[in-house]
Write an enzyme that holds these catalytic residues in place. Sequence first.
Site, PDB file in Angstrom:
ATOM      1  N   ARG A  16       0.988  -1.732  -0.081  1.00  0.00           N
ATOM      2  CA  ARG A  16      -0.343   0.450  -0.328  1.00  0.00           C
ATOM      3  C   ARG A  16       0.590   0.880   0.614  1.00  0.00           C
ATOM      4  O   ARG A  16      -0.236   3.017   0.003  1.00  0.00           O
ATOM      5  CB  ARG A  16      -0.620  -0.228   1.256  1.00  0.00           C
ATOM      6  N   THR A  62      11.169  -3.964   0.910  1.00  0.00           N
ATOM      7  CA  THR A  62      10.200  -4.553   1.586  1.00  0.00           C
ATOM      8  C   THR A  62      10.571  -6.013   1.236  1.00  0.00           C
ATOM      9  O   THR A  62      11.261  -6.878   0.995  1.00  0.00           O
ATOM     10  CB  THR A  62       8.974  -4.274   0.967  1.00  0.00           C
ATOM     11  N   LYS A  66      15.257  -7.055   2.817  1.00  0.00           N
ATOM     12  CA  LYS A  66      15.091  -5.899   3.613  1.00  0.00           C
ATOM     13  C   LYS A  66      16.871  -6.559   4.351  1.00  0.00           C
ATOM     14  O   LYS A  66      17.250  -5.884   4.243  1.00  0.00           O
ATOM     15  CB  LYS A  66      14.562  -5.714   5.153  1.00  0.00           C
ATOM     16  N   ASP A 102      11.280   2.163   9.866  1.00  0.00           N
ATOM     17  CA  ASP A 102      10.908   0.714  10.301  1.00  0.00           C
ATOM     18  C   ASP A 102      10.717   0.838  12.181  1.00  0.00           C
ATOM     19  O   ASP A 102       9.704   1.134  12.839  1.00  0.00           O
ATOM     20  CB  ASP A 102      11.126  -1.004  10.789  1.00  0.00           C
ATOM     21  N   GLY A 128       7.759 -12.939  20.064  1.00  0.00           N
ATOM     22  CA  GLY A 128       8.618 -12.773  17.860  1.00  0.00           C
ATOM     23  C   GLY A 128       9.676 -12.431  18.399  1.00  0.00           C
ATOM     24  O   GLY A 128      10.261 -11.680  19.385  1.00  0.00           O
ATOM     25  N   GLY A 130      11.701 -12.292  15.398  1.00  0.00           N
ATOM     26  CA  GLY A 130      12.761 -12.320  13.480  1.00  0.00           C
ATOM     27  C   GLY A 130      12.889 -10.749  13.385  1.00  0.00           C
ATOM     28  O   GLY A 130      13.358  -9.449  14.597  1.00  0.00           O
ATOM     29  N   TYR A 219      -2.160  -5.092   9.615  1.00  0.00           N
ATOM     30  CA  TYR A 219      -2.763  -4.305  10.283  1.00  0.00           C
ATOM     31  C   TYR A 219      -3.849  -4.550   9.050  1.00  0.00           C
ATOM     32  O   TYR A 219      -4.862  -3.696   8.733  1.00  0.00           O
ATOM     33  CB  TYR A 219      -1.988  -2.631   9.315  1.00  0.00           C
TER      34      TYR A 219
END
Length: 277
Positions: A16, A62, A66, A102, A128, A130, A219
């Site tokens: 998006r 993305t 990355k 980020d 997490g 990652g 999201y």
Amino acid sequence: MPPRCFIIGHPVAHSRSPLIHGTWLAEHGLRGSYERVDVAPEDLPAFVERLRAGEFTGGNVTVPHKEAMLPLIDEVSEAARAIGAVNTLWREGTRICGDNTDVSGFLAHLDATVPGWDERVRTVLVLGAGGAARGIGFGLKVRGVRRIILANRSRTRADELAASLGAPVEAADWAQRNALVGQADLVVNTTALGMHGQPPLDLDLTHLRPGTIVDDIVYVPLMTPLLVDAERRGGVIVDGLGMLLHQAVPGFARWFGVTPAVTPALRAKLEADILGH
């Protein structure tokens, strides 16, 4: 020539980012473009050379590029180096520079949603281990959080990440996560669990204290099962969409020379797009 910018990924059709940057270009009456470019992993070095040669001004990176981007570029910010991932690129002559926004996006959204959170948050539970957990753990450490607990299904990965980030980051067994909810002032889900098409995040919020902040970087959907449950129990919820919006600001400012604002109208446009798919 007007700036030509991109987001690269594989796949990338779902991104998006073009909607965000396209809205800002129109809002400020700027010439320029921002496009999706699907780049397979084996084609990444060749794409970097296209950027170096001047075909693009800069862009976003993305999944899955990355981490792979780091050794291919000339200059890396402190944040990107610490996190081990790049999401924003720009060209200075023939040199390519990279940053990771980020972290600043996560913190800016948290600041906007829960002003003063860092004055009352002493313990954070991060789910997490990652790339997203690494970035968020780094950001929380920079902001002075006293205790950051990483719980991950693979304890080895949590241990490795905690050792890499250093104190006050510590690892915990995944089996401890439900009990640790009661100790946390802020709970952050950095996994894809709860995302549309993924299994739910298996987290029992029985011990959640009212007023605890619960932040889910997922999201789609906007209200994940975790956020619905947290709100029902008196938690202060922070969704993942704001992080996406705020992380886009530094790149746009660098490529187009104008610092855009994250407005309710822009957020509404993104929400409508997500609900329409």
